[in-house]
Design an enzyme around this catalytic site. Structure first.
Site, PDB file in Angstrom:
ATOM      1  N   ASP A  42      37.164  34.994  34.626  1.00  0.00           N
ATOM      2  CA  ASP A  42      37.649  33.640  34.892  1.00  0.00           C
ATOM      3  C   ASP A  42      36.620  32.558  34.544  1.00  0.00           C
ATOM      4  O   ASP A  42      36.925  31.367  34.639  1.00  0.00           O
ATOM      5  CB  ASP A  42      38.073  33.499  36.368  1.00  0.00           C
ATOM      6  CG  ASP A  42      39.396  34.196  36.645  1.00  0.00           C
ATOM      7  OD1 ASP A  42      40.062  34.627  35.688  1.00  0.00           O
ATOM      8  OD2 ASP A  42      39.763  34.322  37.830  1.00  0.00           O
TER       9      ASP A  42
ATOM     10  N   ARG B 204      49.430  42.490  31.611  1.00  0.00           N
ATOM     11  CA  ARG B 204      49.228  42.476  33.064  1.00  0.00           C
ATOM     12  C   ARG B 204      50.330  43.150  33.878  1.00  0.00           C
ATOM     13  O   ARG B 204      51.031  42.496  34.661  1.00  0.00           O
ATOM     14  CB  ARG B 204      49.019  41.038  33.555  1.00  0.00           C
ATOM     15  CG  ARG B 204      47.764  40.434  33.014  1.00  0.00           C
ATOM     16  CD  ARG B 204      47.595  39.017  33.460  1.00  0.00           C
ATOM     17  NE  ARG B 204      46.856  38.868  34.698  1.00  0.00           N
ATOM     18  CZ  ARG B 204      46.577  37.704  35.250  1.00  0.00           C
ATOM     19  NH1 ARG B 204      46.974  36.599  34.708  1.00  0.00           N
ATOM     20  NH2 ARG B 204      45.892  37.639  36.369  1.00  0.00           N
TER      21      ARG B 204
ATOM     22  N   CYS C 279      52.096  37.444  30.450  1.00  0.00           N
ATOM     23  CA  CYS C 279      51.640  36.065  30.484  1.00  0.00           C
ATOM     24  C   CYS C 279      50.764  35.869  29.274  1.00  0.00           C
ATOM     25  O   CYS C 279      50.478  36.830  28.564  1.00  0.00           O
ATOM     26  CB  CYS C 279      50.909  35.750  31.783  1.00  0.00           C
ATOM     27  SG  CYS C 279      49.401  36.673  31.966  1.00  0.00           S
TER      28      CYS C 279
ATOM     29  N   LYS D  51      41.064  29.625  45.262  1.00  0.00           N
ATOM     30  CA  LYS D  51      42.460  29.968  44.923  1.00  0.00           C
ATOM     31  C   LYS D  51      42.716  31.459  45.100  1.00  0.00           C
ATOM     32  O   LYS D  51      43.687  31.861  45.730  1.00  0.00           O
ATOM     33  CB  LYS D  51      42.748  29.567  43.466  1.00  0.00           C
ATOM     34  CG  LYS D  51      44.077  30.092  42.954  1.00  0.00           C
ATOM     35  CD  LYS D  51      44.347  29.695  41.525  1.00  0.00           C
ATOM     36  CE  LYS D  51      43.928  30.704  40.493  1.00  0.00           C
ATOM     37  NZ  LYS D  51      44.737  31.944  40.441  1.00  0.00           N
ATOM     38  N   ASN D  52      41.835  32.279  44.540  1.00  0.00           N
ATOM     39  CA  ASN D  52      42.119  33.716  44.554  1.00  0.00           C
ATOM     40  C   ASN D  52      41.895  34.362  45.920  1.00  0.00           C
ATOM     41  O   ASN D  52      42.255  35.515  46.118  1.00  0.00           O
ATOM     42  CB  ASN D  52      41.282  34.439  43.489  1.00  0.00           C
ATOM     43  CG  ASN D  52      41.793  34.143  42.096  1.00  0.00           C
ATOM     44  OD1 ASN D  52      42.828  33.503  41.926  1.00  0.00           O
ATOM     45  ND2 ASN D  52      41.063  34.597  41.086  1.00  0.00           N
TER      46      ASN D  52
ATOM     47  N   ARG E  42      47.246  24.337  38.455  1.00  0.00           N
ATOM     48  CA  ARG E  42      47.487  25.579  39.183  1.00  0.00           C
ATOM     49  C   ARG E  42      46.250  25.984  39.974  1.00  0.00           C
ATOM     50  O   ARG E  42      46.370  26.561  41.050  1.00  0.00           O
ATOM     51  CB  ARG E  42      47.837  26.714  38.206  1.00  0.00           C
ATOM     52  CG  ARG E  42      49.231  26.633  37.645  1.00  0.00           C
ATOM     53  CD  ARG E  42      49.559  27.911  36.917  1.00  0.00           C
ATOM     54  NE  ARG E  42      49.078  29.032  37.705  1.00  0.00           N
ATOM     55  CZ  ARG E  42      48.634  30.180  37.202  1.00  0.00           C
ATOM     56  NH1 ARG E  42      48.625  30.385  35.914  1.00  0.00           N
ATOM     57  NH2 ARG E  42      48.209  31.145  37.995  1.00  0.00           N
TER      58      ARG E  42
HETATM   59  C1  UD1 Z   1      42.976  38.614  39.481  1.00  0.00           C
HETATM   60  C2  UD1 Z   1      42.747  37.136  39.577  1.00  0.00           C
HETATM   61  C3  UD1 Z   1      42.523  36.530  38.185  1.00  0.00           C
HETATM   62  C4  UD1 Z   1      41.397  37.284  37.469  1.00  0.00           C
HETATM   63  C5  UD1 Z   1      41.647  38.780  37.490  1.00  0.00           C
HETATM   64  C6  UD1 Z   1      40.481  39.580  36.945  1.00  0.00           C
HETATM   65  C7  UD1 Z   1      44.026  36.553  41.543  1.00  0.00           C
HETATM   66  C8  UD1 Z   1      45.203  35.856  42.111  1.00  0.00           C
HETATM   67  N1  UD1 Z   1      43.908  36.521  40.212  1.00  0.00           N
HETATM   68  O1  UD1 Z   1      44.173  38.811  38.716  1.00  0.00           O
HETATM   69  O2  UD1 Z   1      42.169  35.165  38.350  1.00  0.00           O
HETATM   70  O3  UD1 Z   1      41.340  36.852  36.117  1.00  0.00           O
HETATM   71  O4  UD1 Z   1      41.868  39.235  38.840  1.00  0.00           O
HETATM   72  O5  UD1 Z   1      39.320  39.298  37.638  1.00  0.00           O
HETATM   73  O6  UD1 Z   1      43.187  37.056  42.269  1.00  0.00           O
HETATM   74  N2  UD1 Z   1      46.252  46.119  35.441  1.00  0.00           N
HETATM   75  C9  UD1 Z   1      47.152  47.113  35.115  1.00  0.00           C
HETATM   76  N3  UD1 Z   1      48.033  47.547  36.084  1.00  0.00           N
HETATM   77  C10 UD1 Z   1      48.056  47.028  37.342  1.00  0.00           C
HETATM   78  C11 UD1 Z   1      47.135  46.005  37.664  1.00  0.00           C
HETATM   79  C12 UD1 Z   1      46.243  45.574  36.693  1.00  0.00           C
HETATM   80  O7  UD1 Z   1      47.180  47.610  33.996  1.00  0.00           O
HETATM   81  O8  UD1 Z   1      48.890  47.454  38.157  1.00  0.00           O
HETATM   82  C13 UD1 Z   1      45.259  45.644  34.434  1.00  0.00           C
HETATM   83  C14 UD1 Z   1      45.513  44.198  33.997  1.00  0.00           C
HETATM   84  O9  UD1 Z   1      46.462  44.130  32.965  1.00  0.00           O
HETATM   85  C15 UD1 Z   1      44.118  43.762  33.564  1.00  0.00           C
HETATM   86  C16 UD1 Z   1      43.201  44.532  34.522  1.00  0.00           C
HETATM   87  O10 UD1 Z   1      43.974  45.597  35.020  1.00  0.00           O
HETATM   88  O11 UD1 Z   1      43.870  44.161  32.245  1.00  0.00           O
HETATM   89  C17 UD1 Z   1      42.656  43.721  35.676  1.00  0.00           C
HETATM   90  O12 UD1 Z   1      43.716  42.996  36.270  1.00  0.00           O
HETATM   91  P1  UD1 Z   1      43.734  42.586  37.807  1.00  0.00           P
HETATM   92  O13 UD1 Z   1      42.387  42.720  38.408  1.00  0.00           O
HETATM   93  O14 UD1 Z   1      44.861  43.282  38.471  1.00  0.00           O
HETATM   94  O15 UD1 Z   1      44.094  41.047  37.691  1.00  0.00           O
HETATM   95  P2  UD1 Z   1      44.906  40.222  38.758  1.00  0.00           P
HETATM   96  O16 UD1 Z   1      44.702  40.849  40.102  1.00  0.00           O
HETATM   97  O17 UD1 Z   1      46.298  39.989  38.281  1.00  0.00           O
END
Ligand code: UD1
Length: 417
Positions: A304, A121, A116, A22-23, A396
């Site tokens: 995850d 996030r 969420c 998925k990711n 999902r």
């Molecule tokens: C992706 C994965 C999700 C997984 C997560 C962490 C996908 C589609 N989803 O989510 O399954 O659980 O990585 O391995 O690939 N953050 C900020 N600002 C930003 C971006 C992130 O503060 O602009 C924070 C988030 O709130 C979180 C942390 O950074 O606490 C890591 O998040 P991130 O790696 O970005 O998660 P996703 O990419 O959304």
């Protein structure tokens, strides 16, 4: 609303084919916006999130042809650069269209993903990077509103390791002018898979899989063909389910290397694990021992898989400490696991799990994608009947989970109440 009825207590045994990741597939689908050529993808899983991404792209004018696990996309006639709230609200990964739209069309209007259940996030890192590369980005009535000329390559140091942030910046950089260096980049295998697909499209990227990624921008990209990597989280979920039910399951179409930290923990829990080039056999013939984990960005233990290992600890011998460092609110499954009789105490970011001999079936409510998987694992190991509600979360990210589990001998049915 659809639910799952599970009668626990059956050992899982047999073979299960793991679907595409998925990711990995979500950013790769979004990358189709980067070229007017055709992108042909294989091993595309049948997931609600994939359908949402395809709907989003179709709404922009991308031509899509889907046959089984192969999807062909052609963005030669994009008519809209808007990602509407109705789609983005159901899937945060929709933000992955922002950078492809920006770098190829110089315009994007993408609904801001809200909070969420697992935490706030934000997407500030994605936006800051685009601003540094020269884009004018405003937040307007809940939308990220972007205009830009050709983006300029820059050195971007993200404040934290972000997976979709790294992927989005990489996609902005492939058509930017000059060199972009992403420091503190995410090292997940899914980032590498996106880089491989982009390279097949003509992009110049090096260093993916490390924390420094270097991208030299091109004038344009062309069509390509790519096979999506197997889903390491789906594989890990089945491995945990095999261990929790004291089963003997062979996972097929997997990359054991990508799953090594998870397999190490399941081995520490007492399972015998054998691996081949693309298969993993997990065999557990006694009560598991509780293990402790701490989630970290890759190559650390994946957040995850946190909920699924907690479910395994619930039926194990001894005490396990589960520490979540990536998301601030990712213990929503705890009260549901307690309904099955689990002994869990939460102290800040750590859940202390004392294994019990036998969980008992109960009515449960899924709260997010991986929480749903942990409830299914616990219900498979519990005695008697459990009903899991709100399984749209499960759909999902898992392709036919109950069908695959039934083939392994589980008593599990989907029904509508
Ligand atoms: C992706 C994965 C999700 C997984 C997560 C962490 C996908 C589609 N989803 O989510 O399954 O659980 O990585 O391995 O690939 N953050 C900020 N600002 C930003 C971006 C992130 O503060 O602009 C924070 C988030 O709130 C979180 C942390 O950074 O606490 C890591 O998040 P991130 O790696 O970005 O998660 P996703 O990419 O959304």
């Amino acid at each position: 609303m659809e639910k799952l009825r599970i009668i626990g207590g059956h050992r899982l045994s047999g073979n299960v084919r793991i679907s595409g990741a998925k990711n990995a597939v979500l950013p790769i689908l979004a990358s189709s916006l980067l070229t007017s050529g055709e992108l042909v993808l294989h091993n595309v899983p049948n997931l609600a999130d994939v359908r949402t991404m395809l709907k989003l792209l179709e709404g922009m004018g991308v031509k899509i042809d889907r046959e089984g696990e192969t999807v062909k996309l052609c963005a030669s006639n994009v008519t809209s650069t808007v990602a509407p709230y109705e789609l983005v609200k159901t899937m945060r990964a929709s933000i992955l269209v922002l950078c492809p739209l920006a770098t190829r069309f110089g315009a994007a209007r993408v609904s801001l993903p809200g909070g969420c259940t697992i935490g706030a996030r934000p997407v500030d890192q994605h936006i800051q990077a685009l601003r540094r590369m020269g884009a004018d980005v405003q937040i307007d009535h809940g939308f990220v509103d972007l205009r830009c000329g050709r983006l300029s390559g820059r050195t971007i140091v993200t404040d934290m390791v972000t997976v979709t942030g790294t992927e989005n910046i990489m996609m902005a950089a492939v058509l930017a002018e000059g060199r972009t260096v992403i420091e503190n980049a995410a090292r997940e295998p899914e980032v590498v898979d996106l880089a491989n697909c982009l390279r097949a499209m003509g992009a110049r990227i090096a260093g993916d899989g490390t924390s420094t990624i270097v991208i030299d921008g091109c004038e344009e990209l062309h069509g390509a063909e790519h096979t999506v990597i197997p889903d390491r989280i789906e594989a890990g979920t089945f491995a945990a389910a095999a261990a929790a039910t004291r089963g003997d399951v062979t996972l097929q179409n997997v990359d054991p290397e990508a799953l090594s930290v998870v397999l190490d923990k399941i081995r520490e829990a007492g399972a015998e694990i054998e691996t081949g080039p693309d298969w993993i056999r997990v065999k557990m013939d006694r009560r598991p021992k509780a293990v402790s984990i701490r989630t970290e960005p890759h190559p650390g233990f994946p957040t995850d898989m946190q909920a699924q290992i907690m479910a395994l600890d619930c039926v194990s011998e001894g005490l396990g400490r589960i520490t979540e460092t990536i998301f601030e609110n990712r213990f929503m499954h705890v009260p549901e696991l307690q309904r099955l009789g689990a002994d869990i105490e939460v102290e800040g970011h750590t859940a202390i799990v004392r294994g019990v001999r036998q969980l008992q079936g109960a009515r449960l409510m899924a709260t997010d994608l991986r929480a749903s998987a942990s409830l299914v694992i616990a219900a498979l190991a519990a005695e008697g009947e459990s009903i899991v509600d709100r399984i749209y979360h499960l759909d999902r990210g898992y392709d036919g989970m109950e069908v695959k589990l039934r083939a392994l001998g589980a008593d599990i049915r989907r029904f509508r109440e």
